[in-house]
Design an enzyme around this catalytic site. Structure first.
Site, PDB file in Angstrom:
ATOM      1  N   THR A 175       0.806  -1.218   0.000  1.00  0.00           N
ATOM      2  CA  THR A 175       0.000   0.000   0.000  1.00  0.00           C
ATOM      3  C   THR A 175       0.841   1.271   0.000  1.00  0.00           C
ATOM      4  OG1 THR A 175      -1.545  -1.286   1.298  1.00  0.00           O
ATOM      5  CG2 THR A 175      -1.777   1.065   1.465  1.00  0.00           C
ATOM      6  N   GLY A 232      -9.009  -5.422   1.532  1.00  0.00           N
ATOM      7  CA  GLY A 232      -8.206  -5.461   2.745  1.00  0.00           C
ATOM      8  C   GLY A 232      -8.509  -4.284   3.651  1.00  0.00           C
ATOM      9  N   THR A 288      -0.168   0.058   6.692  1.00  0.00           N
ATOM     10  CA  THR A 288       0.286  -0.763   5.575  1.00  0.00           C
ATOM     11  C   THR A 288       0.707  -2.125   6.122  1.00  0.00           C
ATOM     12  OG1 THR A 288       2.083  -1.046   3.965  1.00  0.00           O
ATOM     13  CG2 THR A 288       2.537   0.384   5.817  1.00  0.00           C
ATOM     14  N   GLY A 289       0.535  -3.163   5.319  1.00  0.00           N
ATOM     15  CA  GLY A 289       0.943  -4.483   5.778  1.00  0.00           C
ATOM     16  C   GLY A 289      -0.071  -5.543   5.423  1.00  0.00           C
ATOM     17  N   HIS A 290      -0.112  -6.606   6.219  1.00  0.00           N
ATOM     18  CA  HIS A 290      -1.042  -7.706   5.967  1.00  0.00           C
ATOM     19  C   HIS A 290      -2.451  -7.254   6.320  1.00  0.00           C
ATOM     20  CE1 HIS A 290      -2.958 -11.689   7.146  1.00  0.00           C
ATOM     21  NE2 HIS A 290      -2.832 -11.712   5.830  1.00  0.00           N
ATOM     22  N   GLY A 291      -3.260  -7.028   5.284  1.00  0.00           N
ATOM     23  CA  GLY A 291      -4.563  -6.388   5.459  1.00  0.00           C
ATOM     24  C   GLY A 291      -5.496  -7.087   6.415  1.00  0.00           C
TER      25      GLY A 291
END
Length: 305
Positions: free
Chosen positions: A169, A199, A220-223
């Site tokens: 993202t 996400g 930001t990252g693993h949704g």
């Protein structure tokens, strides 16, 4: 009141071959956002400008650099939020839009709703005269080749995210000279996601949140992990100075999710933290540009007047 803008280009295992372009991209976006604030623009104007710059940069997974879903299509998500009024606009699973953050702002300012999704978002874009583009113009040759290479593998979203081909993202937060804060987040999602998967990015309180009483955050990252802990809101609920770090640690402990976040307070204090291998980020305050990529990296440049 000092004006500040902070941006990120995604927290993930950024490969060396695009690391410089990623850092250059966030530095340029931070300069764009700060130039808006310097001219007396609002925090909302600044975060939109910064995120648009990254949506137009093919190194990032947003707008023109987006990844493909299982059907080889681009589905985009974005949010923008005004901390002065708590007004927010978001779009999810929208197609053929180069700058979904601007469509999200239009949802915020021209409708009574907070989010429009899929066909409804595209119908709204058409109604307000927003230009649509063919999918191919939003996808790089590199992404098309990577999608072809990996589409035969059945891999979970978390495994995709943890691999080097798990893009992510972009986002921005800002506080303007009047003390108003804002956030914006935009993404093309994750490669080979299911059609219709959404996400954290466009979800208020997860992918972003802004409130003049506490600050602004973009995540930001693993949704799926970010959604489970409502990361943006969690950061702002912490009163400690290391709120971002504590919230990311909680997400890691509770749901084993990695990611990053940027935050700014109404007084101009800011942070950029991550638990992934890398996150390209940049911030501008007092005509000084700060930026980094690797853990604990914090470089400094003087902006020319």
């Amino acid at each position: 009141m000092k004006a500040v803008v902070v941006v990120h280009g995604g927290a993930w295992a950024i490969p060396d071959e695009i690391s410089k372009a990623s850092v250059d991209g966030v530095k340029a976006a931070a300069r764009d956002g700060f130039s808006v604030l310097r001219r007396g623009g609002s925090a909302v104007d600044a975060v939109e400008s910064a995120v648009r710059a990254m949506e137009d940069n093919t190194v990032f997974d947003a707008g023109h650099g987006s990844v493909l879903n299982t059907d080889g299509e681009v589905e985009l998500d974005a949010i923008i939020m005004d901390g002065r009024t708590l007004a927010s606009g978001a779009v999810s699973s929208v197609r053929n839009i180069a700058n979904p953050v601007s469509l999200a702002r239009a949802v915020m300012e021209k409708t009574d709703h907070v989010m429009l999704t899929s066909r409804g978002a595209n119908l709204f874009a058409k109604k307000i005269g927003m230009v649509t583009l063919p999918t191919d113009t939003l996808v790089t040759e590199y992404e098309r080749n990577e999608w072809e290479k990996h589409k035969k593998y059945v891999t979970g979203v978390k495994e995709l995210f943890n691999s080097q081909w798990g893009h992510d993202t972009v986002g921005a937060v800002a506080v303007d000279c009047s003390g108003n804060v804002a956030c914006a987040t935009s993404t093309g999602g994750i490669r080979n996601k299911m059609v219709g998967r959404v996400g954290d990015s466009p979800i208020i309180g997860s992918g972003g949140y802004a409130d003049n009483r506490s600050g602004a955050v973009s995540c930001t990252g693993h949704g799926e992990s970010i959604l489970k802990v409502t990361l943006a809101r969690l950061v702002l609920l912490h009163t400690e100075q290391d709120a971002v770090e504590l919230s990311l640690r909680y997400m890691g402990d509770r749901v084993r999710g990695g990611g990053g976040a940027i935050a700014v307070s109404p007084s101009g204090e800011w942070a950029a933290k991550f638990t992934t291998e890398r996150m390209a980020w940049a911030a501008v305050e007092h005509d000084v540009l700060w930026y980094g990529l690797d853990p604990n990296e914090k470089c400094k440049e003087q902006l020319s007047q």
